[in-house]
Write a protein that holds these residues in place. Structure first.
Motif, PDB file in Angstrom:
ATOM      1  N   ILE A 176       0.868  -1.183   0.000  1.00 53.72           N
ATOM      2  CA  ILE A 176       0.000   0.000   0.000  1.00 53.72           C
ATOM      3  C   ILE A 176       0.901   1.228   0.000  1.00 53.72           C
ATOM      4  O   ILE A 176       1.717   1.400   0.908  1.00 53.72           O
ATOM      5  CB  ILE A 176      -0.928   0.029   1.228  1.00 53.72           C
ATOM      6  CG1 ILE A 176      -1.795  -1.238   1.257  1.00 53.72           C
ATOM      7  CG2 ILE A 176      -1.808   1.273   1.215  1.00 53.72           C
ATOM      8  CD1 ILE A 176      -2.746  -1.321   2.431  1.00 53.72           C
ATOM      9  N   GLU A 183       3.978   0.318   2.399  1.00 50.24           N
ATOM     10  CA  GLU A 183       3.944  -0.698   3.458  1.00 50.24           C
ATOM     11  C   GLU A 183       3.618  -2.051   2.839  1.00 50.24           C
ATOM     12  O   GLU A 183       2.789  -2.133   1.938  1.00 50.24           O
ATOM     13  CB  GLU A 183       2.862  -0.362   4.495  1.00 50.24           C
ATOM     14  CG  GLU A 183       2.957   1.021   5.107  1.00 50.24           C
ATOM     15  CD  GLU A 183       4.124   1.198   6.057  1.00 50.24           C
ATOM     16  OE1 GLU A 183       4.848   0.206   6.300  1.00 50.24           O
ATOM     17  OE2 GLU A 183       4.311   2.318   6.548  1.00 50.24           O
ATOM     18  N   VAL A 185       2.243  -5.973   3.270  1.00 48.52           N
ATOM     19  CA  VAL A 185       1.423  -6.866   4.105  1.00 48.52           C
ATOM     20  C   VAL A 185       1.313  -8.212   3.395  1.00 48.52           C
ATOM     21  O   VAL A 185       1.000  -8.264   2.208  1.00 48.52           O
ATOM     22  CB  VAL A 185      -0.007  -6.294   4.337  1.00 48.52           C
ATOM     23  CG1 VAL A 185      -0.818  -7.228   5.239  1.00 48.52           C
ATOM     24  CG2 VAL A 185       0.047  -4.895   4.927  1.00 48.52           C
ATOM     25  N   VAL A 189      -6.420 -10.042   4.461  1.00 44.33           N
ATOM     26  CA  VAL A 189      -6.954  -9.062   5.411  1.00 44.33           C
ATOM     27  C   VAL A 189      -8.427  -8.871   5.072  1.00 44.33           C
ATOM     28  O   VAL A 189      -8.789  -8.762   3.902  1.00 44.33           O
ATOM     29  CB  VAL A 189      -6.187  -7.723   5.296  1.00 44.33           C
ATOM     30  CG1 VAL A 189      -6.846  -6.637   6.112  1.00 44.33           C
ATOM     31  CG2 VAL A 189      -4.734  -7.898   5.721  1.00 44.33           C
ATOM     32  N   GLN A 190      -9.272  -8.828   6.102  1.00 44.86           N
ATOM     33  CA  GLN A 190     -10.705  -8.645   5.865  1.00 44.86           C
ATOM     34  C   GLN A 190     -10.973  -7.227   5.358  1.00 44.86           C
ATOM     35  O   GLN A 190     -10.262  -6.278   5.720  1.00 44.86           O
ATOM     36  CB  GLN A 190     -11.484  -8.872   7.164  1.00 44.86           C
ATOM     37  CG  GLN A 190     -11.332 -10.293   7.705  1.00 44.86           C
ATOM     38  CD  GLN A 190     -12.053 -10.452   9.029  1.00 44.86           C
ATOM     39  OE1 GLN A 190     -13.221 -10.718   9.068  1.00 44.86           O
ATOM     40  NE2 GLN A 190     -11.327 -10.295  10.128  1.00 44.86           N
ATOM     41  N   SER A 192     -13.274  -5.015   6.118  1.00 37.15           N
ATOM     42  CA  SER A 192     -13.546  -3.969   7.112  1.00 37.15           C
ATOM     43  C   SER A 192     -12.274  -3.477   7.798  1.00 37.15           C
ATOM     44  O   SER A 192     -12.193  -2.323   8.219  1.00 37.15           O
ATOM     45  CB  SER A 192     -14.550  -4.463   8.151  1.00 37.15           C
ATOM     46  OG  SER A 192     -14.072  -5.634   8.740  1.00 37.15           O
ATOM     47  N   VAL A 193     -11.278  -4.349   7.905  1.00 34.73           N
ATOM     48  CA  VAL A 193     -10.007  -3.950   8.534  1.00 34.73           C
ATOM     49  C   VAL A 193      -9.194  -3.100   7.548  1.00 34.73           C
ATOM     50  O   VAL A 193      -8.653  -2.046   7.916  1.00 34.73           O
ATOM     51  CB  VAL A 193      -9.214  -5.197   9.008  1.00 34.73           C
ATOM     52  CG1 VAL A 193      -7.851  -4.815   9.550  1.00 34.73           C
ATOM     53  CG2 VAL A 193     -10.008  -5.951  10.073  1.00 34.73           C
ATOM     54  N   LEU A 194      -9.137  -3.531   6.301  1.00 35.67           N
ATOM     55  CA  LEU A 194      -8.418  -2.750   5.280  1.00 35.67           C
ATOM     56  C   LEU A 194      -9.097  -1.394   5.076  1.00 35.67           C
ATOM     57  O   LEU A 194      -8.427  -0.371   4.899  1.00 35.67           O
ATOM     58  CB  LEU A 194      -8.361  -3.548   3.963  1.00 35.67           C
ATOM     59  CG  LEU A 194      -7.655  -2.896   2.789  1.00 35.67           C
ATOM     60  CD1 LEU A 194      -6.197  -2.566   3.111  1.00 35.67           C
ATOM     61  CD2 LEU A 194      -7.687  -3.799   1.550  1.00 35.67           C
ATOM     62  N   ARG A 196     -10.588   0.445   7.237  1.00 35.34           N
ATOM     63  CA  ARG A 196     -10.195   1.392   8.293  1.00 35.34           C
ATOM     64  C   ARG A 196      -8.883   2.076   7.933  1.00 35.34           C
ATOM     65  O   ARG A 196      -8.721   3.280   8.119  1.00 35.34           O
ATOM     66  CB  ARG A 196     -10.028   0.651   9.628  1.00 35.34           C
ATOM     67  CG  ARG A 196     -11.324   0.338  10.329  1.00 35.34           C
ATOM     68  CD  ARG A 196     -11.109  -0.630  11.471  1.00 35.34           C
ATOM     69  NE  ARG A 196     -10.168  -0.158  12.478  1.00 35.34           N
ATOM     70  CZ  ARG A 196     -10.461   0.697  13.461  1.00 35.34           C
ATOM     71  NH1 ARG A 196     -11.689   1.149  13.573  1.00 35.34           N
ATOM     72  NH2 ARG A 196      -9.557   1.071  14.345  1.00 35.34           N
ATOM     73  N   TYR A 197      -7.940   1.287   7.404  1.00 33.14           N
ATOM     74  CA  TYR A 197      -6.637   1.858   7.035  1.00 33.14           C
ATOM     75  C   TYR A 197      -6.775   2.797   5.835  1.00 33.14           C
ATOM     76  O   TYR A 197      -6.193   3.889   5.813  1.00 33.14           O
ATOM     77  CB  TYR A 197      -5.648   0.723   6.743  1.00 33.14           C
ATOM     78  CG  TYR A 197      -4.226   1.185   6.489  1.00 33.14           C
ATOM     79  CD1 TYR A 197      -3.641   2.178   7.262  1.00 33.14           C
ATOM     80  CD2 TYR A 197      -3.454   0.622   5.475  1.00 33.14           C
ATOM     81  CE1 TYR A 197      -2.340   2.594   7.039  1.00 33.14           C
ATOM     82  CE2 TYR A 197      -2.149   1.029   5.246  1.00 33.14           C
ATOM     83  CZ  TYR A 197      -1.599   2.016   6.028  1.00 33.14           C
ATOM     84  OH  TYR A 197      -0.304   2.441   5.802  1.00 33.14           O
ATOM     85  N   HIS A 200      -8.293   5.991   6.882  1.00 34.19           N
ATOM     86  CA  HIS A 200      -7.290   6.776   7.620  1.00 34.19           C
ATOM     87  C   HIS A 200      -6.348   7.475   6.631  1.00 34.19           C
ATOM     88  O   HIS A 200      -6.071   8.664   6.757  1.00 34.19           O
ATOM     89  CB  HIS A 200      -6.520   5.845   8.558  1.00 34.19           C
ATOM     90  CG  HIS A 200      -5.246   6.415   9.080  1.00 34.19           C
ATOM     91  ND1 HIS A 200      -5.214   7.404  10.047  1.00 34.19           N
ATOM     92  CD2 HIS A 200      -3.949   6.154   8.748  1.00 34.19           C
ATOM     93  CE1 HIS A 200      -3.949   7.711  10.290  1.00 34.19           C
ATOM     94  NE2 HIS A 200      -3.166   6.977   9.526  1.00 34.19           N
TER      95      HIS A 200
END
Lengths: 204, 142
Positions: A176, A183, A185, A189-190, A192-194, A196-197, A200
């Motif tokens: 990303i 970054e 990874v 990754v689900q 909803s978690v991605l 959030r990032y 942000h």
């Protein structure tokens, strides 16, 4: 003892706060969704025959393509990393990359079909009917022409070389890039978690 | 004397590592959320709760270990936490899931090396807990 503790704390607090692994950005991959000038770029190294890649594409990246890339907020780049342990992954990568040459809409149709029917073609090796089922006859004949083009194989080889250069050892692995920082990874990754990032990074 | 030196060594190593691990995670909370999520053991809410609380817990544990305060309790809790880390990593690795270790930064996948390193740290914590409890044991009246 207190002196040692104080020294350790001071040393750690005075170092740079973000110690996340960074990797060089760049690369020449075209966005399969979104625009090249989007504030966030997600570059995914994926294998069409890998079950985790299937899960990541269908449950995470498809919503990202629909909700972020189509809104011009994120550029999604898919790079081919067919693992040698997957007998049909290379051929699937050829179909997907050839579809990219027809246009990103076609890439999406072919990728959806390949991932949705992964268990079927992984077992019998019959990729052509799966891809043909997603395209019109006319588009399929155009795709077959691209399949013979050495540029498609060269692009896949270039993606594999890039994966080595970036020390990508597993699929899916994604990078990303935002605000000049990249970054890395590895793994699934689900959404909803991605999300959030991404929110942000996009300042929402 | 040797045991006393070993106690100091384990306490300083574990304390510094825990403090450092928590500190790196606090710098990139969203990346740590993704690292926890790659284990595929928790729903999104659980991922967020763990990812947001664990770094603070590690920092506090690190400071308490370095200070040596109530070492028997702190070392026991550290051993339990290290055991839980090790269990989560082993389950994830055994399931063939590609996951970020998320141990001391990001981008490091779970591998036999990370499992061996955490096993060693777990052994340090277990030793420290046993040693601290033995040292604290009040001799029974004769």
């Amino acid at each position: 003892m207190r002196t040692i503790v104080s020294f350790l704390i001071l040393f750690l607090l005075s170092s740079a706060p973000a110690t996340a692994q960074t990797a060089p950005g760049g690369g020449n991959g075209a966005c399969v969704g979104g625009e090249p000038g989007a504030p966030v770029r997600i570059e995914v190294f994926s294998d069409y025959q890998c079950p985790a890649c299937r899960q990541f594409y269908l449950e995470t990246m498809r919503p990202v393509l629909d909700n972020y890339a189509s809104a011009g907020k994120v550029c999604v780049v898919y790079r081919e990393l067919p693992l040698t342990m997957h007998a049909h992954a290379r051929e699937a990568a050829h179909y997907a990359h050839a579809a990219q040459r027809l246009g990103m809409r076609y890439w999406r149709l072919v990728s959806d079909a390949l991932y949705e029917s992964q268990s079927q073609w992984s077992a019998n090796g019959q990729l052509e009917p799966v891809v043909a089922g997603a395209l019109s006859e006319e588009d399929m004949s155009r795709l077959r022409k691209w399949m013979e083009d050495p540029a498609v194989e060269a692009a896949i080889l270039s993606d594999i070389a890039l994966a080595r250069e970036r020390n990508v050892t597993a699929t899916p692995t994604f990078f990303i890039t935002a605000q000049g920082k990249t970054e890395k990874v590895s793994g699934v990754v689900q959404y909803s978690v991605l999300q959030r990032y991404l929110d942000h990074l996009l300042g929402q | 004397m040797l045991l006393r030196v070993l106690e100091w060594f384990c306490r300083l190593v574990l304390g510094a590592l825990f403090f450092f691990a928590g500190y790196t995670k606090l710098g990139s909370p969203f990346l740590f959320e993704m690292a926890v999520d790659t284990y595929q053991l928790l729903p999104p809410v659980g991922v967020i709760v763990v990812a947001r609380s664990l770094p603070w817990l590690e920092i506090v544990l690190g400071m308490l270990l370095l200070r040596g305060w109530k070492l028997n309790y702190v070392a026991t809790f550290t051993a339990l936490l290290m055991g839980a880390f090790l269990l989560a990593m082993s389950i994830t690795y055994a399931r063939g899931i590609e996951a970020n270790c998320g141990c001391f930064g990001f981008g490091e996948p779970i591998s036999p090396q990370t499992l061996a390193r955490d096993s060693l740290l777990f052994a340090f914590a277990v030793f420290l807990a046993i040693y601290a409890w033995r040292k604290n044991k009040v001799p029974a009246p004769e």
